[in-house]
Design a protein around this motif. Structure first.
Motif, PDB file in Angstrom:
ATOM      1  N   PHE A 288       5.070   5.003 -11.210  1.00  0.00           N
ATOM      2  CA  PHE A 288       4.497   3.775 -11.776  1.00  0.00           C
ATOM      3  C   PHE A 288       2.990   3.968 -11.874  1.00  0.00           C
ATOM      4  O   PHE A 288       2.424   4.735 -11.100  1.00  0.00           O
ATOM      5  N   PRO A 289       2.337   3.243 -12.776  1.00  0.00           N
ATOM      6  CA  PRO A 289       0.873   3.200 -12.678  1.00  0.00           C
ATOM      7  C   PRO A 289       0.504   2.462 -11.393  1.00  0.00           C
ATOM      8  O   PRO A 289       1.129   1.454 -11.069  1.00  0.00           O
ATOM      9  N   PRO A 290      -0.496   2.939 -10.638  1.00  0.00           N
ATOM     10  CA  PRO A 290      -0.801   2.303  -9.348  1.00  0.00           C
ATOM     11  C   PRO A 290      -1.314   0.869  -9.481  1.00  0.00           C
ATOM     12  O   PRO A 290      -1.170   0.080  -8.557  1.00  0.00           O
ATOM     13  N   THR A 291      -1.914   0.543 -10.624  1.00  0.00           N
ATOM     14  CA  THR A 291      -2.403  -0.830 -10.798  1.00  0.00           C
ATOM     15  C   THR A 291      -2.004  -1.342 -12.178  1.00  0.00           C
ATOM     16  O   THR A 291      -1.599  -0.572 -13.047  1.00  0.00           O
ATOM     17  N   VAL A 292      -2.124  -2.663 -12.332  1.00  0.00           N
ATOM     18  CA  VAL A 292      -1.710  -3.291 -13.583  1.00  0.00           C
ATOM     19  C   VAL A 292      -2.889  -3.463 -14.529  1.00  0.00           C
ATOM     20  O   VAL A 292      -2.890  -2.974 -15.652  1.00  0.00           O
ATOM     21  N   GLY A 293      -3.930  -4.168 -14.068  1.00  0.00           N
ATOM     22  CA  GLY A 293      -5.118  -4.370 -14.899  1.00  0.00           C
ATOM     23  C   GLY A 293      -4.806  -5.131 -16.170  1.00  0.00           C
ATOM     24  O   GLY A 293      -4.060  -6.098 -16.165  1.00  0.00           O
ATOM     25  N   SER A 294      -5.372  -4.652 -17.286  1.00  0.00           N
ATOM     26  CA  SER A 294      -5.224  -5.400 -18.536  1.00  0.00           C
ATOM     27  C   SER A 294      -3.873  -5.117 -19.184  1.00  0.00           C
ATOM     28  O   SER A 294      -3.463  -5.784 -20.114  1.00  0.00           O
ATOM     29  N   ASP A 295      -3.188  -4.095 -18.689  1.00  0.00           N
ATOM     30  CA  ASP A 295      -1.970  -3.632 -19.330  1.00  0.00           C
ATOM     31  C   ASP A 295      -0.755  -4.293 -18.672  1.00  0.00           C
ATOM     32  O   ASP A 295      -0.061  -3.683 -17.875  1.00  0.00           O
ATOM     33  N   VAL A 296      -0.531  -5.572 -18.996  1.00  0.00           N
ATOM     34  CA  VAL A 296       0.545  -6.319 -18.343  1.00  0.00           C
ATOM     35  C   VAL A 296       1.847  -6.138 -19.117  1.00  0.00           C
ATOM     36  O   VAL A 296       2.029  -6.715 -20.186  1.00  0.00           O
ATOM     37  N   THR A 297       2.734  -5.307 -18.607  1.00  0.00           N
ATOM     38  CA  THR A 297       4.036  -5.121 -19.252  1.00  0.00           C
ATOM     39  C   THR A 297       5.117  -5.148 -18.179  1.00  0.00           C
ATOM     40  O   THR A 297       4.822  -5.152 -16.986  1.00  0.00           O
ATOM     41  N   PHE A 298       6.356  -5.153 -18.625  1.00  0.00           N
ATOM     42  CA  PHE A 298       7.477  -5.147 -17.696  1.00  0.00           C
ATOM     43  C   PHE A 298       7.381  -3.929 -16.772  1.00  0.00           C
ATOM     44  O   PHE A 298       7.544  -4.011 -15.565  1.00  0.00           O
ATOM     45  N   TYR A 299       7.030  -2.802 -17.366  1.00  0.00           N
ATOM     46  CA  TYR A 299       6.986  -1.556 -16.618  1.00  0.00           C
ATOM     47  C   TYR A 299       5.880  -1.574 -15.552  1.00  0.00           C
ATOM     48  O   TYR A 299       6.107  -1.219 -14.391  1.00  0.00           O
ATOM     49  N   THR A 300       4.676  -2.014 -15.950  1.00  0.00           N
ATOM     50  CA  THR A 300       3.581  -1.995 -14.974  1.00  0.00           C
ATOM     51  C   THR A 300       3.796  -3.032 -13.876  1.00  0.00           C
ATOM     52  O   THR A 300       3.347  -2.853 -12.750  1.00  0.00           O
ATOM     53  N   LEU A 301       4.508  -4.121 -14.202  1.00  0.00           N
ATOM     54  CA  LEU A 301       4.717  -5.168 -13.203  1.00  0.00           C
ATOM     55  C   LEU A 301       5.874  -4.852 -12.262  1.00  0.00           C
ATOM     56  O   LEU A 301       6.090  -5.551 -11.280  1.00  0.00           O
ATOM     57  N   LEU A 302       6.632  -3.792 -12.583  1.00  0.00           N
ATOM     58  CA  LEU A 302       7.840  -3.522 -11.811  1.00  0.00           C
ATOM     59  C   LEU A 302       7.543  -3.259 -10.331  1.00  0.00           C
ATOM     60  O   LEU A 302       8.163  -3.858  -9.443  1.00  0.00           O
ATOM     61  N   ALA A 303       6.583  -2.379 -10.069  1.00  0.00           N
ATOM     62  CA  ALA A 303       6.271  -2.055  -8.671  1.00  0.00           C
ATOM     63  C   ALA A 303       5.793  -3.282  -7.896  1.00  0.00           C
ATOM     64  O   ALA A 303       6.329  -3.580  -6.819  1.00  0.00           O
ATOM     65  N   PRO A 304       4.806  -4.039  -8.413  1.00  0.00           N
ATOM     66  CA  PRO A 304       4.413  -5.247  -7.669  1.00  0.00           C
ATOM     67  C   PRO A 304       5.569  -6.241  -7.522  1.00  0.00           C
ATOM     68  O   PRO A 304       5.662  -6.917  -6.486  1.00  0.00           O
ATOM     69  N   ALA A 305       6.441  -6.347  -8.527  1.00  0.00           N
ATOM     70  CA  ALA A 305       7.549  -7.302  -8.433  1.00  0.00           C
ATOM     71  C   ALA A 305       8.507  -6.885  -7.322  1.00  0.00           C
ATOM     72  O   ALA A 305       9.007  -7.728  -6.566  1.00  0.00           O
TER      73      ALA A 305
ATOM     74  N   PHE B 265       0.821  -1.213   0.000  1.00  0.00           N
ATOM     75  CA  PHE B 265       0.000   0.000   0.000  1.00  0.00           C
ATOM     76  C   PHE B 265       0.856   1.265   0.000  1.00  0.00           C
ATOM     77  O   PHE B 265       0.551   2.229  -0.688  1.00  0.00           O
ATOM     78  N   VAL B 266       1.945   1.219   0.776  1.00  0.00           N
ATOM     79  CA  VAL B 266       2.808   2.400   0.847  1.00  0.00           C
ATOM     80  C   VAL B 266       3.454   2.663  -0.506  1.00  0.00           C
ATOM     81  O   VAL B 266       3.436   3.782  -1.024  1.00  0.00           O
ATOM     82  N   VAL B 267       4.014   1.605  -1.126  1.00  0.00           N
ATOM     83  CA  VAL B 267       4.644   1.767  -2.438  1.00  0.00           C
ATOM     84  C   VAL B 267       3.623   2.282  -3.455  1.00  0.00           C
ATOM     85  O   VAL B 267       3.885   3.211  -4.220  1.00  0.00           O
ATOM     86  N   GLN B 268       2.431   1.671  -3.427  1.00  0.00           N
ATOM     87  CA  GLN B 268       1.401   2.069  -4.384  1.00  0.00           C
ATOM     88  C   GLN B 268       1.013   3.529  -4.204  1.00  0.00           C
ATOM     89  O   GLN B 268       0.915   4.286  -5.170  1.00  0.00           O
ATOM     90  N   PHE B 269       0.827   3.931  -2.943  1.00  0.00           N
ATOM     91  CA  PHE B 269       0.356   5.288  -2.695  1.00  0.00           C
ATOM     92  C   PHE B 269       1.450   6.327  -2.965  1.00  0.00           C
ATOM     93  O   PHE B 269       1.215   7.326  -3.644  1.00  0.00           O
ATOM     94  N   VAL B 270       2.658   6.057  -2.454  1.00  0.00           N
ATOM     95  CA  VAL B 270       3.725   7.045  -2.591  1.00  0.00           C
ATOM     96  C   VAL B 270       4.225   7.133  -4.033  1.00  0.00           C
ATOM     97  O   VAL B 270       4.249   8.198  -4.635  1.00  0.00           O
ATOM     98  N   PHE B 271       4.603   5.980  -4.611  1.00  0.00           N
ATOM     99  CA  PHE B 271       5.219   6.007  -5.940  1.00  0.00           C
ATOM    100  C   PHE B 271       4.198   5.983  -7.071  1.00  0.00           C
ATOM    101  O   PHE B 271       4.451   6.468  -8.163  1.00  0.00           O
ATOM    102  N   GLY B 272       3.034   5.379  -6.791  1.00  0.00           N
ATOM    103  CA  GLY B 272       2.019   5.299  -7.842  1.00  0.00           C
ATOM    104  C   GLY B 272       1.115   6.511  -7.878  1.00  0.00           C
ATOM    105  O   GLY B 272       0.971   7.158  -8.911  1.00  0.00           O
ATOM    106  N   VAL B 273       0.510   6.834  -6.713  1.00  0.00           N
ATOM    107  CA  VAL B 273      -0.481   7.906  -6.702  1.00  0.00           C
ATOM    108  C   VAL B 273       0.182   9.277  -6.571  1.00  0.00           C
ATOM    109  O   VAL B 273      -0.071  10.187  -7.347  1.00  0.00           O
ATOM    110  N   LYS B 274       1.073   9.416  -5.558  1.00  0.00           N
ATOM    111  CA  LYS B 274       1.621  10.759  -5.273  1.00  0.00           C
ATOM    112  C   LYS B 274       2.694  11.175  -6.266  1.00  0.00           C
ATOM    113  O   LYS B 274       2.661  12.268  -6.801  1.00  0.00           O
ATOM    114  N   LEU B 275       3.687  10.291  -6.498  1.00  0.00           N
ATOM    115  CA  LEU B 275       4.800  10.679  -7.359  1.00  0.00           C
ATOM    116  C   LEU B 275       4.548  10.332  -8.824  1.00  0.00           C
ATOM    117  O   LEU B 275       5.141  10.921  -9.721  1.00  0.00           O
ATOM    118  N   GLY B 276       3.676   9.344  -9.060  1.00  0.00           N
ATOM    119  CA  GLY B 276       3.341   8.994 -10.436  1.00  0.00           C
ATOM    120  C   GLY B 276       4.459   8.296 -11.195  1.00  0.00           C
ATOM    121  O   GLY B 276       4.506   8.356 -12.428  1.00  0.00           O
TER     122      GLY B 276
END
Lengths: 318, 544
Positions: free
Chosen positions: A172-189, A159-170
């Motif tokens: 990474f995209p906060p979620t992956v969804g249908s767009d499965v790429t190396f870049y979108t998977l980086l944060a969850p990985a 949650f912290v990574v998602q909120f800080v780097f995904g939502v606040k700093l932008g």
């Protein structure tokens, strides 16, 4: 030549034996999981109707359709019968279970491999430096970092990574969804690999520190070998044995344990499929997915055992 | 009196403003005799609106879809006889007229010119055959009970409605015969179970469920399982719900938290439900783009007659005492951060005919003294002993309010009271179905169509399918029957309100609150309005 040939055939025999062992494990695992899902309290068919429930006549029809009206052991045998013809059954949502696995598995596999590479590269790298400079600032800093990562639950990190780097700093995209790429998977990985990263780091650091004072390292240094070669061939290679064991086991854990991370980052992977299936008490889906995970786990372990022989010439499978 | 819904009102104002500018710009165009394509297209925007959703739990077949994930897609890709506006009002869509002299024999005429996306026309048979299929026992559809009031319907044996309750008169006319009069029958005809189906459906229902062929404002372009469904405007659509955007992307989320974070990060335009974790903050974070308004979801808890000390006259007094002992205002405020609205009847404020001043509704007011007095009266009949339990499913976020409610009862009445958690919904539901509940249990109801009676007859009529407390009252049943046979919906509602007076006396379920729609939108979109069923009217949303 003859010796090599014998070695290869022994190796093949060993691998065959290990693969044969998969069969009883497979049967045991499916039976166990099937019975666990069966024992879950509540009626999955009634739950399909939500708060309202379903009229009894309709519920009975559906129960018959999914074989839920039959005794447990018959249900299980019917499932096995389907498996023999490569039919994993149909989920409550009307999709082939094999199709669900086929679409979700590659995503989870990619995520797990990325997490594994991240934790291996950074864990071994940092662990090696920390082990060689035992007691230094670097070592102390990463001791604290790894303790924090191990102590904080993974969903908090997520949650912290998602909120800080995904939502606040932008970043990474906060979620992956249908767009499965190396870049979108980086944060969850990174999140998924973070805990194991800390373990790999601790493990590498300790074994490196220990091996540095081993006799053969002193010998290697004494006979005039360059420092990098001593570290690479004598220290690191020997230090990797426990690390490789851990990573092998961890691959299985990463795939099965991705449920939380996949939920936070909305990754359409196997963890999501499993969670959905468990909630619906959808036996064919749950059993098939978990069985696939068990097999992956077993194969990863087999690979680890084979890697031992490569890393440590003293280990032979004869 | 209808609750003034702030967000709804602003949306209407915004829509009005849009209409005004559209008018003025078109008159300008006339003045300058411009034939510029850009300006004449001042209505629809071209952006693609993204919204959160869920992977449908069943194949996309109208009669087999009873949950929000599939419902959202079906409502946009199909058109029924009627459609509902934001206020829950029903308007004719495919139907030209729905008429009856006796509220039992209905004649339905459909408009010319409607086609399915495969080019075949929408005829009377498209409806009759679809309903017939949905009602057949052997098809075991999840929504089959929607057809149970039609003549010929049976749970016991295979019975075709066609030829019994349903007759095709000609290509554009069919008749429906109900088992008993129902004045509000037309109100339900906008629900997805009543959507028409093209002939190709019957060849392979499974294949249809993967790629439905509809007649609605949008077409299902692609559906990536567990990830998203992309809808594009249907060029052949000829109804009132004309898409005002270039398409809708329904993104499937496993958790509301993930969807909400996407909204904050600008990856999502519209969110249909705010996660619990953001209840306290979302109205600040989204400002006037936040939505918090009552919906057609009624929450309550039920104390069956079978619970010791809750039978007969004594039970009546105790139920009233417990109702007075629950501080609904405080719980909705503190536990739910104002995302629930304290109940004032057994239905919902979004339904036409709702009233907050039905005689007897003061039993819902928090009143410690009254509660104690009523409880003491009951104790004179037979002293209460034991612990009052309130059962709930722990997988649905109910623990906090259950604890607050039982504490409220405990403090006011001075009895032992506690929550009784079930690990999973399926298990909870099964004990209710098997009548194994030995105490109070949580009950809830979401209306399928905007009619008062949809909150009453299915829940409290003697022997009704969802009458979980086995309530039975001749007076109530009689009023419901009278309402059903009334000449108009307005007349019917008078009887339904009287029926509620009976409920306030007996309290077969103790009303707690209405769930609110909690949603919001990003600055990228305009004209976001939530419908009576908690789903935004996505065809109205504009995005450039």
């Amino acid at each position: 030549m003859a010796a090599t040939g014998r070695k290869v055939s022994l190796m093949a025999w060993y691998v065959a034996r290990r693969v044969m062992q998969l069969i009883p494990v497979f049967l045991g695992a499916t039976l166990l999981i099937y019975s666990l899902v069966f024992l879950l309290p509540g009626d999955p068919i009634q739950a399909l109707g939500g708060e309202r429930g379903l009229p009894p006549a309709v519920a009975d029809q559906l129960r018959a359709h999914y074989n839920l009206d039959k005794p447990f052991i018959i249900q299980y045998l019917l499932y096995l019968k389907g498996l023999l013809s490569f039919d994993l059954g149909v989920s409550f949502s009307g999709r082939e279970v094999s199709e669900i696995i086929a679409s979700a598995f590659p995503t989870t596999f990619q995520l797990a491999i990325m997490a594994l590479v991240i934790e291996a590269v950074f864990g071994v790298g940092v662990g090696l430096i920390a082990g060689m400079r035992k007691g230094g600032i670097f070592d102390a800093t990463f001791l604290v970092v790894s303790l924090i990562v191990i102590a904080v639950p993974i969903f908090v990190i997520g949650f912290v990574v998602q909120f800080v780097f995904g939502v606040k700093l932008g970043w990474f995209p906060p979620t992956v969804g249908s767009d499965v790429t190396f870049y979108t998977l980086l944060a969850p990985a990174i999140v998924l690999g973070s805990v194991s990263f800390a373990y790999v780091l601790r493990l590498t650091r300790t074994t490196v520190a220990e091996n540095l004072s081993a006799d053969y390292v002193r010998t290697a240094t004494a006979k005039g070998l360059a420092r990098p070669r001593v570290v690479r061939v004598h220290v690191l290679r020997n230090s990797l044995i426990p690390v490789v064991t851990f990573l092998g086991v961890d691959l299985g854990a990463l795939m099965g344990g991705a449920v939380v991370t996949e939920g936070i980052f909305n990754v359409p992977g196997i963890g999501n499929a499993l969670y959905t299936a468990i909630k619906a008490q959808d036996s064919p889906s749950v059993v098939s997915i978990v069985t696939v995970l068990v097999i992956v786990f077993l194969i990863a372990n087999l690979l680890v055992d084979l890697l031992y022989a490569v890393l440590d010439p003293r280990i032979r499978y004869a | 009196m209808k609750i003034q819904r702030f967000a709804g009102v602003t949306a209407v104002i915004a829509a009005g403003a849009l209409a005004l500018t559209a008018c003025s710009s078109s008159s300008d165009d006339e003045g300058s005799t411009s034939t510029d394509g850009e300006t004449t297209a001042s209505g629809p925007s071209t952006g693609i609106v993204s919204v959160n959703g869920n992977e449908p739990q069943n194949p996309l077949v109208p009669a087999n879809t009873n949950e929000v994930g599939g419902g959202l897609l079906l409502d946009l890709t199909f058109s029924g006889l009627q459609y509902y506006d934001a206020e829950g009002g029903a308007h004719l869509e495919v139907a030209e007229s729905i008429e009856s002299d006796d509220a039992q024999n209905w004649t339905i005429k459909i408009k010319d010119g409607w086609t399915f996306s495969d080019g075949t026309p929408v005829t009377a048979s498209s409806f009759v055959d679809a309903w017939n299929w949905g009602a057949l026992l052997s098809n075991a559809t999840l929504s089959s009970y929607f057809f149970e009031s039609i003549e010929g319907f049976s749970y016991e044996e295979e019975s075709e409605l066609k030829g019994q309750g349903l007759e095709v008169v000609d290509d554009s006319t069919f008749t429906v015969k109900l088992k008993a009069p129902e004045a509000d029958f037309p109100l339900r005809l906008g629900y997805s179970a009543y959507f028409p189906l093209p002939e190709s459906f019957y060849d392979d229902p499974d294949a249809f469920g993967e790629a439905p062929i509809g007649n609605g404002p949008y077409l299902l372009d692609t559906w990536t399982h567990d990830a998203e469904a992309k809808l594009v405007p249907n060029p052949d659509y000829s109804g009132d719900r004309t898409p005002q955007n270039g398409g809708v992307d329904v993104k499937f989320y496993q958790t509301q938290d993930a969807a909400y974070n996407d909204l904050l990060a600008g990856q999502l335009d519209v969110i249909t439900a705010v996660p619990d974790s953001a209840f306290a903050t979302y109205q600040d974070e989204l400002g006037d783009r936040a939505v918090n308004q009552p919906s057609a979801v009624f929450q309550s808890f039920t104390i069956p007659e079978t619970v010791p000390h809750f039978e007969g006259e004594e039970g009546k007094l105790r139920r009233q005492a417990i109702s007075h002992a629950v501080n609904r205002e405080e719980i909705t405020d503190v536990i739910f951060d104002g995302t629930r609205t304290p109940a004032s009847d057994f239905t919902s404020p979004v339904i036409d005919g709702w009233s907050d001043s039905i005689p007897g509704s003061d039993v819902l007011e928090f009143d410690e003294q009254k509660a104690k007095d009523l409880w003491a009266q009951a104790d004179e009949m037979s002293p209460y002993e034991g612990t009052f339990t309130l059962a709930y499913n722990a997988d649905g976020g109910h623990q906090a309010w259950v604890d607050a409610t039982t504490n409220s009862i405990k403090n006011v009445l001075g009895i032992e009271a506690e929550g009784k958690p079930y690990p999973a919904f399926a298990e909870f539901r099964q004990d209710i179905t098997d009548r194994k509940m030995d105490g109070a249990f949580r009950t809830g109801w979401q209306a399928d169509y905007p009619a008062l009676n949809n909150f009453l007859a299915p829940l409290y009529k003697t022997g009704a399918g969802s009458n979980d407390g086995d309530y039975s009252s001749e007076e109530f049943d009689g009023l419901i029957d009278q309402g059903a046979a009334a000449d108009s919906v307005e007349d019917a509602n008078k009887f339904f309100q009287q029926a509620q007076e009976v409920l306030f006396e007996d309290l077969p379920a103790i009303p707690t609150w209405y769930s609110n729609v909690t949603g919001g939108s990003a600055e990228t979109v305009e004209n976001v309005e939530f419908g009576w069923n908690s789903v935004p009217l996505l065809y109205e949303v504009t995005k450039n």
